[in-house]
Structure formats: C-alpha cells, structure tokens
Design an enzyme around this catalytic site. Structure first.
Site, PDB file in Angstrom:
ATOM      1  N   HIS A  43       0.816  -1.222   0.000  1.00  0.00           N
ATOM      2  CA  HIS A  43       0.000   0.000   0.000  1.00  0.00           C
ATOM      3  C   HIS A  43       0.842   1.261   0.000  1.00  0.00           C
ATOM      4  O   HIS A  43       0.352   2.330   0.371  1.00  0.00           O
ATOM      5  CB  HIS A  43      -0.951  -0.005   1.219  1.00  0.00           C
ATOM      6  N   CYS A  85       2.819  15.781 -13.101  1.00  0.00           N
ATOM      7  CA  CYS A  85       4.036  15.405 -13.858  1.00  0.00           C
ATOM      8  C   CYS A  85       4.754  14.205 -13.242  1.00  0.00           C
ATOM      9  O   CYS A  85       5.803  13.784 -13.703  1.00  0.00           O
ATOM     10  CB  CYS A  85       4.985  16.616 -13.919  1.00  0.00           C
TER      11      CYS A  85
HETATM   12  C1  BV8 Z   1      -8.875  -1.869  -5.046  1.00  0.00           C
HETATM   13  C2  BV8 Z   1      -3.066   2.856   2.601  1.00  0.00           C
HETATM   14  C3  BV8 Z   1      -9.614  -1.808  -7.301  1.00  0.00           C
HETATM   15  C4  BV8 Z   1      -3.581   4.224   2.834  1.00  0.00           C
HETATM   16  C5  BV8 Z   1      -4.937   1.288   2.744  1.00  0.00           C
HETATM   17  C6  BV8 Z   1     -16.146  -0.814  -1.843  1.00  0.00           C
HETATM   18  C7  BV8 Z   1     -15.693   0.360  -2.432  1.00  0.00           C
HETATM   19  C8  BV8 Z   1     -14.368   0.521  -2.858  1.00  0.00           C
HETATM   20  C9  BV8 Z   1     -13.472  -0.534  -2.693  1.00  0.00           C
HETATM   21  C10 BV8 Z   1     -13.934  -1.694  -2.093  1.00  0.00           C
HETATM   22  C11 BV8 Z   1     -15.244  -1.850  -1.682  1.00  0.00           C
HETATM   23  N1  BV8 Z   1     -15.372  -3.082  -1.136  1.00  0.00           N
HETATM   24  C12 BV8 Z   1     -14.184  -3.723  -1.188  1.00  0.00           C
HETATM   25  C13 BV8 Z   1     -13.313  -2.894  -1.793  1.00  0.00           C
HETATM   26  C14 BV8 Z   1     -11.932  -3.157  -2.055  1.00  0.00           C
HETATM   27  C15 BV8 Z   1     -11.148  -2.401  -0.998  1.00  0.00           C
HETATM   28  C16 BV8 Z   1     -11.290  -3.157   0.299  1.00  0.00           C
HETATM   29  O1  BV8 Z   1     -10.729  -4.223   0.435  1.00  0.00           O
HETATM   30  N2  BV8 Z   1     -12.028  -2.564   1.261  1.00  0.00           N
HETATM   31  C17 BV8 Z   1     -12.215  -3.261   2.522  1.00  0.00           C
HETATM   32  C18 BV8 Z   1     -12.215  -2.224   3.662  1.00  0.00           C
HETATM   33  C19 BV8 Z   1     -13.527  -4.035   2.463  1.00  0.00           C
HETATM   34  N3  BV8 Z   1      -9.799  -2.424  -1.477  1.00  0.00           N
HETATM   35  C20 BV8 Z   1      -9.374  -1.412  -2.251  1.00  0.00           C
HETATM   36  O2  BV8 Z   1      -9.984  -0.403  -2.507  1.00  0.00           O
HETATM   37  C21 BV8 Z   1      -7.978  -1.635  -2.808  1.00  0.00           C
HETATM   38  N4  BV8 Z   1      -7.993  -1.317  -4.210  1.00  0.00           N
HETATM   39  O3  BV8 Z   1      -9.670  -2.713  -4.724  1.00  0.00           O
HETATM   40  O4  BV8 Z   1      -8.770  -1.305  -6.308  1.00  0.00           O
HETATM   41  C22 BV8 Z   1      -9.100  -3.140  -7.687  1.00  0.00           C
HETATM   42  C23 BV8 Z   1     -10.021  -4.153  -7.869  1.00  0.00           C
HETATM   43  C24 BV8 Z   1      -9.570  -5.399  -8.243  1.00  0.00           C
HETATM   44  C25 BV8 Z   1      -8.215  -5.648  -8.394  1.00  0.00           C
HETATM   45  C26 BV8 Z   1      -7.302  -4.619  -8.161  1.00  0.00           C
HETATM   46  C27 BV8 Z   1      -7.742  -3.356  -7.791  1.00  0.00           C
HETATM   47  C28 BV8 Z   1      -6.979  -0.712  -2.131  1.00  0.00           C
HETATM   48  C29 BV8 Z   1      -6.924  -1.042  -0.656  1.00  0.00           C
HETATM   49  C30 BV8 Z   1      -5.784  -0.266  -0.027  1.00  0.00           C
HETATM   50  C31 BV8 Z   1      -6.349   0.872   0.789  1.00  0.00           C
HETATM   51  N5  BV8 Z   1      -5.252   1.521   1.500  1.00  0.00           N
HETATM   52  N6  BV8 Z   1      -3.909   1.892   3.329  1.00  0.00           N
HETATM   53  C32 BV8 Z   1      -3.374   4.644   4.250  1.00  0.00           C
HETATM   54  O5  BV8 Z   1      -2.800   3.880   5.055  1.00  0.00           O
HETATM   55  O6  BV8 Z   1      -3.771   5.775   4.539  1.00  0.00           O
HETATM   56  S1  BV8 Z   1      -5.821   0.123   3.605  1.00  0.00           S
HETATM   57  C33 BV8 Z   1      -5.489   0.154   5.253  1.00  0.00           C
HETATM   58  O7  BV8 Z   1      -6.143  -1.015   5.792  1.00  0.00           O
HETATM   59  C34 BV8 Z   1      -4.028  -0.036   5.658  1.00  0.00           C
HETATM   60  O8  BV8 Z   1      -3.163  -0.340   4.594  1.00  0.00           O
HETATM   61  C35 BV8 Z   1      -4.105  -1.224   6.588  1.00  0.00           C
HETATM   62  O9  BV8 Z   1      -2.920  -1.890   6.660  1.00  0.00           O
HETATM   63  C36 BV8 Z   1      -5.125  -1.993   5.882  1.00  0.00           C
HETATM   64  C37 BV8 Z   1      -5.659  -3.212   6.518  1.00  0.00           C
HETATM   65  O10 BV8 Z   1      -5.956  -2.933   7.807  1.00  0.00           O
HETATM   66  P1  BV8 Z   1      -5.055  -3.740   8.904  1.00  0.00           P
HETATM   67  O11 BV8 Z   1      -3.628  -3.545   8.573  1.00  0.00           O
HETATM   68  O12 BV8 Z   1      -5.573  -5.117   9.014  1.00  0.00           O
HETATM   69  O13 BV8 Z   1      -5.307  -2.893  10.152  1.00  0.00           O
HETATM   70  P2  BV8 Z   1      -6.602  -2.975  11.066  1.00  0.00           P
HETATM   71  O14 BV8 Z   1      -6.608  -1.793  11.953  1.00  0.00           O
HETATM   72  O15 BV8 Z   1      -7.773  -3.275  10.197  1.00  0.00           O
HETATM   73  O16 BV8 Z   1      -6.335  -4.264  11.962  1.00  0.00           O
HETATM   74  C38 BV8 Z   1      -5.335  -4.246  12.947  1.00  0.00           C
HETATM   75  C39 BV8 Z   1      -5.248  -5.683  13.426  1.00  0.00           C
HETATM   76  O17 BV8 Z   1      -4.169  -5.787  14.348  1.00  0.00           O
HETATM   77  C40 BV8 Z   1      -6.503  -6.132  14.159  1.00  0.00           C
HETATM   78  O18 BV8 Z   1      -6.808  -7.454  13.760  1.00  0.00           O
HETATM   79  C41 BV8 Z   1      -6.069  -6.100  15.647  1.00  0.00           C
HETATM   80  O19 BV8 Z   1      -6.734  -7.117  16.391  1.00  0.00           O
HETATM   81  C42 BV8 Z   1      -4.612  -6.414  15.533  1.00  0.00           C
HETATM   82  N7  BV8 Z   1      -3.762  -5.889  16.603  1.00  0.00           N
HETATM   83  C43 BV8 Z   1      -3.882  -4.696  17.252  1.00  0.00           C
HETATM   84  N8  BV8 Z   1      -2.861  -4.571  18.136  1.00  0.00           N
HETATM   85  C44 BV8 Z   1      -2.080  -5.674  18.001  1.00  0.00           C
HETATM   86  C45 BV8 Z   1      -2.649  -6.515  17.028  1.00  0.00           C
HETATM   87  N9  BV8 Z   1      -2.114  -7.700  16.679  1.00  0.00           N
HETATM   88  C46 BV8 Z   1      -0.972  -8.067  17.306  1.00  0.00           C
HETATM   89  N10 BV8 Z   1      -0.351  -7.311  18.246  1.00  0.00           N
HETATM   90  C47 BV8 Z   1      -0.880  -6.114  18.610  1.00  0.00           C
HETATM   91  N11 BV8 Z   1      -0.253  -5.392  19.562  1.00  0.00           N
HETATM   92 ZN    ZN Z   2       4.501  18.379 -11.210  1.00  0.00          ZN
END
Ligand code: BV8
Ligand code: ZN
Length: 242
Positions: A120, A131
């Site tokens: 990501h 550009c």
């Molecule tokens: C795509 C970068 C087209 C930016 C991020 C409806 C509309 C539009 C899109 C979609 C839709 N439905 C589904 C989609 C697809 C969408 C998607 O998957 N949405 C999800 C929410 C349903 N995906 C996209 O849009 C992707 N692009 O689909 O393009 C396409 C189609 C087909 C083929 C190719 C392309 C782009 C997705 C990327 C978005 N960008 N981040 C930024 O950071 O600002 S996503 C964001 O969520 C972060 O990258 C993050 O890493 C990621 C996942 O979240 P997690 O890392 O899992 O973090 P989270 O907080 O959720 O969980 C933390 C976990 O840690 C928990 O389980 C917790 O229990 C645990 N934890 C906490 N503390 C600890 C721990 N574990 C261990 N130790 C600890 N101490």
């Molecule tokens: Zn430029």
C-alpha cells in the site's frame, strides 16, 4: 506470559527454508501507531471514504494532506518494536525471509528488514499527480497546499481505496507466497483486498500458516496455528524457542 511452541510448529520452523511475514497495522500498534479498526483506530474518528481516496483528495487536498502529515508526525516519533526487530533478526537464521506489509510506516525497513514489499505504498514518499515528479519531505506548500513546481498537486505515495496496488510489488508478493514454507500473518484483520488474497494463495500453495493477533480475525479459521497475544511479545517468544 506462559508460552510453549507445539512440536509441529517447532519442527516446521526448524526445517523452514523460506519464511514470509505478512503484516498489518497491528504490528506497529506497540510502536505507538494507531491501527485502523481497533478501539483507538484512526478510521473510527475519520472515515476512509472521507480521507483515503483520490476524490476526497481532489475535493479537499488540504484536509487529506494534513491528515497524512499528522500521521507522519506520529510515525517520525515512533521506533520499530520487538516484533519488527525479531523479523529483521530472523534474516540471520533462515535462507529467505520476506516481509509483505500493508503498512505505510516504514518501520520494517528501519528495523533492518531487507526484502520488504509495501503493498500500500510508503508515507515517506510523495509524487505530483500532474508530472509524477517524486518528493520526500521537501514538498513545497502554497497557501497550505502541497504544490509541485509544475503547479500540480502533490499526493502521498500510498494506495487509496479504489486504487490499484503496484503491480510489480503485488506480483512479487504472490510469488513469495507461492514459494514459502511458513507464512506468518501478523496484526491484520485480513479484510482489505486484494492484499488479503495473498494469505489464501500461500495456504493453497502448501505453506504453514501462523497467525499472531490479539483477537480472532476472518483469517483465524484458515490458519494452522494461532497465537493470541501482542506481536511485540509473541514473536520474540516464538523465535527464542527455535
Ligand atoms: C482496489 C493505505 C480496485 C492508505 C490502505 C467498496 C468500495 C471501494 C473498494 C472496495 C469496496 N469493497 C471492497 C473494496 C476493495 C477495498 C477493500 O478491500 N475494502 C475493505 C475495507 C472491504 N480495497 C481497495 O480499494 C484496494 N484497491 O480494490 O482497487 C481493484 C479491484 C480489483 C483488483 C485490483 C484493484 C486498495 C486497498 C488499499 C487501501 N489503503 N492503506 C493509508 O494507510 O492511509 S488500507 C489500510 O487497511 C491499511 O493499509 C491497513 O494496513 C489496511 C488493513 O488494515 P489492517 O492492517 O488489518 O489494520 P486494522 O486496523 O484493520 O487491523 C489491525 C489488526 O491488528 C486487528 O486485527 C487487531 O486485532 C490487531 N492488533 C492490534 N494490536 C495488536 C494486534 N495484533 C498483534 N499485536 C498487537 N499489539
Ligand atoms: Zn509536477
């Protein structure tokens, strides 16, 4: 914390040649970086629709830019934690150690991991949407707006919702998942696609899946071994036993 590694997991790790660590926001939680969906998650206060997508940026570049600057300030004051460090140290004991991360915080590289695939993007990189000129911390601000010398808006080099992941990084990650012996899933809800599909590719390619999380996730039912605990505590314990 009482800890024991079952024989199957221990033997699998001892015989492993190639290990992949697939990580999410949870691995950086103990470094002080808020996760996305946890109780103190950043999305809880702000909606992804409002911020982490291109149209939101065009509609309100100042708001989105300031949100990323805020997150960057948090990240700049954070250090890699024992989870990141254990992964980096594992490079000395196994033939191939690869990190595939959804995180944009650069902590794996700062901990010393050499092969890191950033699905990501990376918050330290920016580019002009007109550009494509690349910027680091040197983005010129015009009335608070990140502006390139060509006049175009400058955005963070991260993958927003609805955007494609970098194809070369994604394909290289798929190849690692297909060819590894052990695939760790650390600190991720496993709900963001297409990143999460790499987990199931590893499983279908015969890797031994080990999840480390503080709670059950959508992935838990598909893994071979789950450790419920903090990544910064559990990962060092696992690798101290092998
Ligand atoms: C795509 C970068 C087209 C930016 C991020 C409806 C509309 C539009 C899109 C979609 C839709 N439905 C589904 C989609 C697809 C969408 C998607 O998957 N949405 C999800 C929410 C349903 N995906 C996209 O849009 C992707 N692009 O689909 O393009 C396409 C189609 C087909 C083929 C190719 C392309 C782009 C997705 C990327 C978005 N960008 N981040 C930024 O950071 O600002 S996503 C964001 O969520 C972060 O990258 C993050 O890493 C990621 C996942 O979240 P997690 O890392 O899992 O973090 P989270 O907080 O959720 O969980 C933390 C976990 O840690 C928990 O389980 C917790 O229990 C645990 N934890 C906490 N503390 C600890 C721990 N574990 C261990 N130790 C600890 N101490
Ligand atoms: Zn430029």
């Amino acid at each position: 914390m009482k800890f024991s590694l079952d024989d199957k997991t221990k033997q699998t790790l001892l015989n492993a040649k190639s290990i992949v660590f697939f990580t999410g926001a949870g691995i950086s939680a103990e470094s002080g970086i808020p996760t996305f969906r946890g109780k103190d998650g950043i999305w809880n206060k702000l909606k992804p629709e409002e911020l982490a997508n291109f149209n939101a940026f065009l509609k309100n570049p100042k708001l989105v830019w300031e949100w990323y600057q805020h997150r960057k300030d948090i990240i700049n004051n954070c250090q890699p934690n024992p989870a990141h460090k254990t992964i980096a140290e594992a490079q000395n004991s196994f033939d191939r150690v690869t990190v595939i991360t959804q995180n944009i915080d650069n902590l794996h590289k700062r901990a010393g991991s050499k092969t890191v695939y950033e699905l990501h993007g990376n918050i330290e990189r920016n580019f002009c949407i007109k550009c494509k000129k690349e910027y680091g911390d040197d983005v010129p601000l015009k009335e608070g707006l990140p502006k390139c010398e060509c006049g175009g808006l400058v955005r963070p080099d991260v993958v927003w919702f609805g955007e494609y992941l970098p194809q070369d990084v994604f394909q290289a990650s798929e190849k690692e998942a297909e060819n590894c012996d052990v695939f760790f899933i650390v600190g991720t809800t496993g709900i963001v696609y297409p990143a999460a599909s790499i987990i199931y590719l590893a499983k279908n390619s015969g890797a031994y899946l080990i999840e480390i999380n503080i709670t059950e996730t959508d992935v838990t039912s598909s893994v071979d071994q789950s450790f419920f605990g903090k990544a910064g505590e559990v990962l060092p314990l696992i690798f101290s036993e092998i």
